[in-house]
Design a protein around this motif. Structure first.
Motif, PDB file in Angstrom:
ATOM      1  N   ALA A 359       0.805  -1.222   0.000  1.00  0.00           N
ATOM      2  CA  ALA A 359       0.000   0.000   0.000  1.00  0.00           C
ATOM      3  C   ALA A 359       0.839   1.272   0.000  1.00  0.00           C
ATOM      4  CB  ALA A 359      -0.934  -0.001   1.204  1.00  0.00           C
ATOM      5  N   GLY A 360       2.150   1.120   0.154  1.00  0.00           N
ATOM      6  CA  GLY A 360       3.013   2.296   0.078  1.00  0.00           C
ATOM      7  C   GLY A 360       3.745   2.666   1.348  1.00  0.00           C
ATOM      8  N   GLY A 361       3.747   1.801   2.360  1.00  0.00           N
ATOM      9  CA  GLY A 361       4.466   2.090   3.593  1.00  0.00           C
ATOM     10  C   GLY A 361       5.970   2.003   3.419  1.00  0.00           C
ATOM     11  N   THR A 362       6.702   2.677   4.314  1.00  0.00           N
ATOM     12  CA  THR A 362       8.172   2.683   4.266  1.00  0.00           C
ATOM     13  C   THR A 362       8.795   1.820   5.354  1.00  0.00           C
ATOM     14  OG1 THR A 362       8.064   4.993   3.529  1.00  0.00           O
ATOM     15  CG2 THR A 362      10.223   4.148   4.180  1.00  0.00           C
ATOM     16  N   MET A 363       8.296   1.932   6.590  1.00  0.00           N
ATOM     17  CA  MET A 363       8.904   1.218   7.713  1.00  0.00           C
ATOM     18  C   MET A 363       7.817   0.674   8.632  1.00  0.00           C
ATOM     19  SD  MET A 363      11.637   2.562  10.600  1.00  0.00           S
ATOM     20  CE  MET A 363      12.838   3.092   9.369  1.00  0.00           C
ATOM     21  N   MET A 364       7.884  -0.618   8.902  1.00  0.00           N
ATOM     22  CA  MET A 364       6.891  -1.273   9.756  1.00  0.00           C
ATOM     23  C   MET A 364       7.417  -1.361  11.187  1.00  0.00           C
ATOM     24  SD  MET A 364       5.367  -5.143   9.416  1.00  0.00           S
ATOM     25  CE  MET A 364       4.254  -5.820  10.644  1.00  0.00           C
ATOM     26  N   LEU A 365       6.646  -0.803  12.116  1.00  0.00           N
ATOM     27  CA  LEU A 365       6.977  -0.908  13.533  1.00  0.00           C
ATOM     28  C   LEU A 365       6.333  -2.147  14.111  1.00  0.00           C
ATOM     29  CD1 LEU A 365       7.952   0.117  16.317  1.00  0.00           C
ATOM     30  CD2 LEU A 365       5.899   1.564  16.398  1.00  0.00           C
ATOM     31  N   CYS A 366       7.157  -2.998  14.735  1.00  0.00           N
ATOM     32  CA  CYS A 366       6.670  -4.217  15.377  1.00  0.00           C
ATOM     33  C   CYS A 366       7.244  -4.273  16.779  1.00  0.00           C
ATOM     34  CB  CYS A 366       7.076  -5.453  14.574  1.00  0.00           C
ATOM     35  SG  CYS A 366       6.546  -7.009  15.335  1.00  0.00           S
TER      36      CYS A 366
END
Length: 407
Positions: A359-366
């Motif tokens: 969808a266009g995200g850059t960095m996923m926070l987990c």
């Protein structure tokens, strides 16, 4: 009869002198006297090696450009660059350090609460940074983030850290005071090794009367005020102060959590039924972006008047059309926590990750480190199977490298 031997020496001397004069003219050396030559080549005739101070300074090798740095990273390392993993603010355990290294994670978030102070936090960060290497992160230093808003949301406390009031209290200050205090707080974070702060909150709660019913923001006094103009000015001041103190601010939670009644961390099917693509509630985010903010966090809520079928981190309308196109944002689009949020529980960790980047995200926070292996493996597998998805990972990793390089 003339002494031919002596005559020959005189001739040779004149030849040497002539040659020496020629060399002197070319090199700028002071020529020797004839007496020096005729008496034999004096030691001063042979120039000494130039002193070190006279030699031209060595030109340092140019730092690789972000594109050159990207080219040196493996696919696994590129995936690591677009993930931010939670580790305890009190210190990473052996398992955390192993996960950071094995899955080549490029960014960390100090979670929970710590009252140990600046010196101890610096040691915590140093231990994490020790896992940076050519084989883990490709030599790339990590973004190290925490959550330092004020009030109930202040991860780091103790000696060297100020006690920060709530954003609602900060909102009663002048923007000059907000900027000054944010600079002080940022310098404290920087001294502890933190370079990213997941603040300020740019959400506008529409009224003081509604605030107690707004579970994620108003209930905790995380808003700066009750009008988008007021919030926009204070958010801009806080962000400016953070940058002045050497820390990157993260403006959140786009396009706003001030109009919902439930919290996406603890509830599912949380929906905003008010905000539109052109809503005034977008103003604080727009002003922050126009002011140079390089990080924006997207909300996990649904926005029924924007994209009813997708929560924020799965919505290209929110991340690409609104944030990238409408606001002209070119920095890092970071997710809210996607691993412990009840809102995203219907999807597997792997699906959440793939949907976010598609969808266009850059960095996923987990925040949940235990979820990192399945997320990393799924993203690598998808990138190997799909050139289009690989291109999205590459673009996201490049954006991270560019932001790290100050681009």
């Amino acid at each position: 009869m003339r002494n031919t031997k002596s005559s020959g020496l005189h001739v040779a001397g004149r030849l040497v002198l002539a040659g020496t004069l020629a060399i002197a003219l070319v090199t700028g050396m002071a020529p020797m006297s004839q007496a020096h030559v005729e008496g034999g080549l004096a030691s001063s005739a042979i120039p000494d090696a130039a002193p070190a101070s006279a030699l031209p300074a060595a030109v340092p090798a140019a730092a690789p450009t972000p594109k050159q740095a990207l080219a040196k990273l493996t696919l696994e390392q590129r995936v690591g660059q677009v993930l931010m993993m939670g580790v305890p603010a009190t210190g990473a355990g052996k398992s955390d350090l192993s996960t950071l290294t094995r899955y080549k994670i490029g960014n960390v978030f100090l979670k929970g609460r710590s009252s140990a102070g600046v010196k101890s936090t610096k040691a915590v960060v140093a231990k994490i940074s020790a896992t940076v290497s050519a084989s883990s992160t490709g030599g790339q230093k990590r973004f190290v983030a925490t959550d330092q808003e004020g009030g109930n949301v202040q991860v780091l406390k103790g000696p060297g850290f100020s006690v920060m009031p709530t954003a609602l209290r900060q909102g009663t200050w002048s923007t000059t005071t907000i900027r000054s205090n944010a600079t002080t707080w940022a310098k404290q974070l920087s001294a502890a090794g933190i370079n990213v702060n997941l603040a300020p909150v740019a959400d506008t709660v529409p009224s003081a009367a509604f605030a107690p019913y707004n579970s994620p923001i108003g209930y905790w006094h995380r808003e700066f005020g009750y009008t988008s103009g007021h919030v926009a000015n204070d958010v801009a001041a806080f962000a400016q102060g953070m940058r002045a103190g050497g820390v990157a601010p993260v403006v959140k939670h786009f396009p706003g959590l001030g109009r919902v009644t439930r919290n996406t961390d603890t509830s599912s099917n949380v929906k905003d039924t008010t905000t539109t693509r052109t809503s005034a509630y977008i103003k604080p985010f727009a002003k922050a972006v126009a002011g140079g903010t390089r990080w924006v966090m997207v909300s996990n809520a649904y926005y029924t008047k924007i994209d009813a079928g997708h929560p924020g981190p799965f919505s290209s309308t929110i991340m690409k059309t609104m944030l990238r196109k409408d606001l002209g944002f070119t920095g890092i689009v970071v997710s809210d926590d996607m691993c412990t949020a009840r809102q995203l529980s219907p999807w597997s960790y792997a699906t959440r990750a793939k949907n976010f980047f598609k969808a266009g995200g850059t960095m996923m926070l987990c925040v949940n480190a235990a979820a990192i292996p399945s997320i990393h493996q799924a993203l690598v597998a998808e990138a190997k199977a799909s050139p289009a998805f690989r291109a999205k990972i590459d673009a996201a990793a490049l954006e991270v490298l560019e932001t790290r390089a100050g681009k």
